[in-house]
Design a protein around this motif. Structure first.
Motif, PDB file in Angstrom:
ATOM      1  N   GLY A   1       0.776  -1.232   0.000  1.00  0.00           N
ATOM      2  CA  GLY A   1       0.000   0.000   0.000  1.00  0.00           C
ATOM      3  C   GLY A   1       0.805   1.278   0.000  1.00  0.00           C
ATOM      4  N   LYS A   2       2.132   1.190  -0.190  1.00  0.00           N
ATOM      5  CA  LYS A   2       2.958   2.413  -0.172  1.00  0.00           C
ATOM      6  C   LYS A   2       2.611   3.320  -1.354  1.00  0.00           C
ATOM      7  N   SER A   3       2.563   2.743  -2.548  1.00  0.00           N
ATOM      8  CA  SER A   3       2.231   3.558  -3.725  1.00  0.00           C
ATOM      9  C   SER A   3       0.789   4.047  -3.664  1.00  0.00           C
ATOM     10  N   PHE A   4      -0.097   3.246  -3.052  1.00  0.00           N
ATOM     11  CA  PHE A   4      -1.486   3.692  -2.883  1.00  0.00           C
ATOM     12  C   PHE A   4      -1.536   4.918  -1.972  1.00  0.00           C
ATOM     13  N   MET A   5      -0.663   4.966  -0.965  1.00  0.00           N
ATOM     14  CA  MET A   5      -0.605   6.149  -0.094  1.00  0.00           C
ATOM     15  C   MET A   5      -0.203   7.387  -0.882  1.00  0.00           C
ATOM     16  N   VAL A   6       0.785   7.233  -1.771  1.00  0.00           N
ATOM     17  CA  VAL A   6       1.209   8.363  -2.603  1.00  0.00           C
ATOM     18  C   VAL A   6       0.039   8.852  -3.453  1.00  0.00           C
ATOM     19  N   GLU A   7      -0.693   7.900  -4.027  1.00  0.00           N
ATOM     20  CA  GLU A   7      -1.838   8.273  -4.849  1.00  0.00           C
ATOM     21  C   GLU A   7      -2.918   8.934  -4.003  1.00  0.00           C
ATOM     22  N   ALA A   8      -3.091   8.456  -2.765  1.00  0.00           N
ATOM     23  CA  ALA A   8      -4.102   9.042  -1.889  1.00  0.00           C
ATOM     24  C   ALA A   8      -3.744  10.487  -1.528  1.00  0.00           C
ATOM     25  N   ILE A   9      -2.460  10.752  -1.268  1.00  0.00           N
ATOM     26  CA  ILE A   9      -2.037  12.126  -0.980  1.00  0.00           C
ATOM     27  C   ILE A   9      -2.285  13.017  -2.197  1.00  0.00           C
ATOM     28  N   ASP A  10      -1.912  12.509  -3.376  1.00  0.00           N
ATOM     29  CA  ASP A  10      -2.146  13.267  -4.607  1.00  0.00           C
ATOM     30  C   ASP A  10      -3.638  13.510  -4.811  1.00  0.00           C
ATOM     31  N   PHE A  11      -4.449  12.502  -4.551  1.00  0.00           N
ATOM     32  CA  PHE A  11      -5.905  12.600  -4.671  1.00  0.00           C
ATOM     33  C   PHE A  11      -6.448  13.698  -3.764  1.00  0.00           C
ATOM     34  N   MET A  12      -5.903  13.796  -2.565  1.00  0.00           N
ATOM     35  CA  MET A  12      -6.383  14.794  -1.613  1.00  0.00           C
ATOM     36  C   MET A  12      -5.846  16.193  -1.891  1.00  0.00           C
ATOM     37  N   LEU A  13      -4.938  16.298  -2.841  1.00  0.00           N
ATOM     38  CA  LEU A  13      -4.438  17.613  -3.252  1.00  0.00           C
ATOM     39  C   LEU A  13      -4.920  17.964  -4.652  1.00  0.00           C
ATOM     40  N   GLY A  14      -6.044  17.362  -5.052  1.00  0.00           N
ATOM     41  CA  GLY A  14      -6.690  17.740  -6.305  1.00  0.00           C
ATOM     42  C   GLY A  14      -6.652  16.702  -7.391  1.00  0.00           C
ATOM     43  N   GLY A  15      -6.084  15.510  -7.127  1.00  0.00           N
ATOM     44  CA  GLY A  15      -6.083  14.453  -8.133  1.00  0.00           C
ATOM     45  C   GLY A  15      -7.496  14.036  -8.495  1.00  0.00           C
ATOM     46  N   LYS A  16      -7.670  13.514  -9.707  1.00  0.00           N
ATOM     47  CA  LYS A  16      -9.014  13.239 -10.204  1.00  0.00           C
ATOM     48  C   LYS A  16      -9.652  12.013  -9.578  1.00  0.00           C
ATOM     49  N   SER A  17      -8.879  10.959  -9.353  1.00  0.00           N
ATOM     50  CA  SER A  17      -9.491   9.718  -8.884  1.00  0.00           C
ATOM     51  C   SER A  17      -8.529   8.961  -7.975  1.00  0.00           C
ATOM     52  N   LEU A  18      -9.098   8.016  -7.232  1.00  0.00           N
ATOM     53  CA  LEU A  18      -8.325   7.169  -6.333  1.00  0.00           C
ATOM     54  C   LEU A  18      -8.483   5.729  -6.797  1.00  0.00           C
ATOM     55  N   LYS A  19      -7.347   5.053  -6.967  1.00  0.00           N
ATOM     56  CA  LYS A  19      -7.365   3.690  -7.490  1.00  0.00           C
ATOM     57  C   LYS A  19      -8.239   2.781  -6.631  1.00  0.00           C
ATOM     58  N   GLU A  20      -9.004   1.934  -7.295  1.00  0.00           N
ATOM     59  CA  GLU A  20      -9.814   0.952  -6.580  1.00  0.00           C
ATOM     60  C   GLU A  20      -8.996  -0.312  -6.378  1.00  0.00           C
ATOM     61  N   ILE A  21      -8.757  -0.647  -5.120  1.00  0.00           N
ATOM     62  CA  ILE A  21      -8.069  -1.886  -4.781  1.00  0.00           C
ATOM     63  C   ILE A  21      -8.966  -2.654  -3.820  1.00  0.00           C
ATOM     64  N   PRO A  22      -8.841  -3.978  -3.749  1.00  0.00           N
ATOM     65  CA  PRO A  22      -9.746  -4.754  -2.888  1.00  0.00           C
ATOM     66  C   PRO A  22      -9.760  -4.278  -1.446  1.00  0.00           C
ATOM     67  N   GLU A  23      -8.599  -3.911  -0.902  1.00  0.00           N
ATOM     68  CA  GLU A  23      -8.533  -3.496   0.496  1.00  0.00           C
ATOM     69  C   GLU A  23      -9.284  -2.187   0.762  1.00  0.00           C
ATOM     70  N   ARG A  24      -9.541  -1.402  -0.297  1.00  0.00           N
ATOM     71  CA  ARG A  24     -10.199  -0.117  -0.107  1.00  0.00           C
ATOM     72  C   ARG A  24     -11.702  -0.246   0.073  1.00  0.00           C
ATOM     73  N   THR A  25     -12.248  -1.408  -0.262  1.00  0.00           N
ATOM     74  CA  THR A  25     -13.688  -1.622  -0.159  1.00  0.00           C
ATOM     75  C   THR A  25     -14.181  -1.314   1.257  1.00  0.00           C
ATOM     76  N   SER A  26     -15.315  -0.643   1.344  1.00  0.00           N
ATOM     77  CA  SER A  26     -15.974  -0.253   2.610  1.00  0.00           C
ATOM     78  C   SER A  26     -15.400   1.018   3.213  1.00  0.00           C
ATOM     79  N   TYR A  27     -14.237   1.484   2.748  1.00  0.00           N
ATOM     80  CA  TYR A  27     -13.762   2.800   3.175  1.00  0.00           C
ATOM     81  C   TYR A  27     -14.491   3.860   2.348  1.00  0.00           C
TER      82      TYR A  27
END
Length: 623
Positions: A37-63
């Protein structure tokens, strides 16, 4: 000094364990095997600073919600909230680490809008004193408002971009390259482009170049996706040669049919080329007709204007008493010319002459338009004929393939494989054609880029190059003193080669030096910069997922670089740096550093950024 600090990234859901990672003021190292989940964290930070979307991964379900804690330059701590599905942001003027969330203090749109500060980009830029900044977007001097997203790609570097051969200052998109270099110029020189006066006669073609390249990139992406599982072009040609040899051995009984098929295939190729040429010619004719149509409308407008001028002139002379408005004769000396309906004047003669000249030009243009229309009809007919002929040839080819030894399974299989190889090779040909066309169109964009690049201050570039070299020297990079940032290529030159020419391990470490060097350059000179840097895998490319498997350092990197890298960014970097890495540090980090370890092993430390899913009795549950 105006800078931001990231405090934490958190994922929250009503029925799942809270997942959060806190960041230190200096170095935060998040390490562990791949797929934790390290790269997913990078994407999440980018997402929260205006990125368009957040990758869907199985572990993200229900969040359902992502929270990003941010300390503003004023010292105030805010929390930015956003749905995992995207959309607008909610702003809380407090430090929230979990839900359910209260009513937000403010709502911020996701899209940058310089005319309204109720969006995330303007909110962050205002705190960096950059909300009024303008950056140049083309050679004609047109400017646009700086967006916070223009800064993000210079401080948040994901693993793909870290190792990419694309220059560090740009994203690889032709449509934004000029803007991206202008943003770098803003950070290096602390001066925006608001003083530039845009040219008033900028050609329309310059405004459409980016759109054309985007379309070509989309077509290239589709073609490359079709070739994702295909061998390289050279291998396909070798395979085709072998197939032709095998087919030749099995076709003694059908040589006549094969000869006819080869001729039909050649004819098909020629017809396709003819159709492609006709399409190009139709496009040229259409463009000319559009331009000449505008010219014809202009002639009609000119004739209407001249007729109005002539009539106004005659009426002026007819109704105005006293001396003649055209020759100055007194009333007693004026005589009516019975041979004309009105008196002839030099003014009227000049208007008539202009009308005659315009009519002549319009007549010539009409002939040209008629010729273009005839040419268009002929070309359209040629294109239709080519299409009809191509369909007929395809039907005949299909019929011949069915006749070629229908009982010989081996031959039919060989022909089917050959057809697939030929189709793949044709895709490679199309890709080559599109790349050539893209290069031709990109010449216009390169002109824009050259104007902005050449405007970069050489002193600032020299100081920035020294900062990169200083950073690399501290990491033990060989011959670091010769490293420099090249203005024309917008790339780092190391070992007398551009960064793009090196292997991915060296490309990654050079990109890290660029990003950290740029941040430190700005911090040292009190130039606006977000103040934080996020680096994904600057030192290593992969760590095997097996427990206990060592991470592998790229062989092109010098020994000791891991130790020296962490020593330097703890001692000599004044901003906040968050590093995602597969490789463990070779010595303990300093007391002020935050060390987050993911194990990817249930029951041993923290598994990853998000807890794993496990299946029990057909139900998916969380550990």
């Amino acid at each position: 000094m105006s800078r931001l600090r990231l405090l934490h990234i958190t994922l929250w859901g009503p029925n799942v364990p809270l997942s959060t990672v806190e960041f230190g003021a200096g170095l935060t190292l998040i390490r562990g095997p791949s797929d934790t989940g390290k790269s997913f964290m990078v994407e999440a930070i980018d997402f929260m600073l205006g990125g368009k979307s957040l990758k869907e991964i199985p572990e993200r379900t229900s969040y359902s919600t992502v929270l990003l804690g941010v300390q503003l330059p004023t010292g105030e701590v805010v929390t930015i909230s956003r749905s995992v599905a995207g959309g607008a942001f909610s702003l809380y003027r407090s430090d929230l680490r979990s839900g359910p969330l209260p009513v937000s203090d403010e709502n911020l749109a996701a899209k940058h809008n310089p005319k309204n500060d109720k969006n995330l980009s303007m909110f962050l830029l205002k705190h960096l004193d950059l909300d009024k900044a303008l950056i140049r977007k083309n050679a004609q001097g047109a400017t646009v408002s700086l967006s916070f997203r223009d800064l993000v790609h210079l401080c948040i570097i994901d693993e793909t971009k870290m190792q990419s051969d694309v220059a560090p200052a740009i994203t690889g998109q032709y449509t934004t390259k000029t803007k991206e270099i202008s943003t770098l110029k803003l950070l290096l020189e602390a001066e925006d482009d608001s003083s530039i006066v845009a040219a008033q006669d900028a050609p329309t073609s310059a405004r459409t170049t980016g759109a054309k390249i985007e379309v070509i990139d989309h077509l290239l992406s589709d073609l490359e996706a079709q070739l994702a599982d295909a061998p390289e072009e050279g291998q396909l040609r070798d395979q085709l040669a072998r197939l032709n040899g095998a087919i030749e051995d099995q076709t003694s009984a059908v040589e006549g049919l094969l000869a006819e098929r080869a001729a039909l295939a050649e004819q098909t190729r020629e017809v396709q080329q003819a159709a492609q040429g006709a399409r190009r010619e139709l496009a040229e004719v259409g463009a000319l007709q559009g331009r000449f149509g505008l010219l014809s409308e202009q002639y009609d407008s000119d004739l209407e204007r001249l007729a109005t001028i002539k009539e106004a002139g005659v009426l002026l002379g007819f109704f105005t008493p006293g001396a003649c408005q055209f020759c100055g004769a007194e009333v007693a000396d004026q005589r009516y010319n019975h041979s004309h309906s009105v008196d002839g004047t030099a003014f009227e003669d000049s208007v008539d002459a202009e009308i005659a000249r315009t009519n002549e030009l319009r007549s010539d243009l009409a002939l040209t338009l008629e010729e273009l229309a005839r040419r268009g009809e002929e070309t359209r007919g040629s294109w239709r004929n080519a299409a009809v002929r191509a369909n007929a040839l395809a039907a005949r080819l299909q019929s011949l393939d069915e006749d070629l030894s229908p009982g010989d399974t081996t031959l039919r299989e060989l022909m089917a494989i050959k057809s697939g190889v030929e189709m793949s090779l044709q895709l490679y040909v199309q890709i080559a054609d599109l790349n050539r066309l893209k290069a031709e169109i990109a010449d216009v964009t390169q002109a824009d880029v050259a104007v902005v690049s050449n405007g970069l201050n050489l002193t600032a570039l020299s100081e920035f190059s020294a900062e990169i070299a200083k950073r690399l020297a501290a990491w033990g990079y060989p011959d670091s003193s010769s490293v420099r940032y090249d203005r024309s290529a917008q790339d780092i030159v190391a070992d007398d080669q551009y960064r793009s020419a090196h292997g991915k391990g060296v490309r990654a470490i050079l990109h890290a030096a660029f990003t950290l060097g740029l941040a430190q350059y700005c911090l040292d000179r009190d130039i606006a910069h977000p103040g934080f840097v996020v680096l994904d895998s600057p030192l290593v490319t992969y760590r095997p997922p097996e427990s206990g498997s060592p991470a592998l350092l790229d062989e092109s990197l010098p020994a000791g670089i891991v130790r020296d890298f962490y020593r330097d960014i703890q001692r000599s970097f004044d901003g906040q740096v968050i590093v995602m890495e597969n490789l463990d540090p070779t010595e303990p980090l300093g007391p002020d550093a935050v060390d987050v370890v993911f194990t990817k092993t249930n029951g041993l430390g923290r598994y990853g950024f998000l807890p794993p899913k496990r299946s029990t009795g057909g139900l998916v549950v969380r550990d």
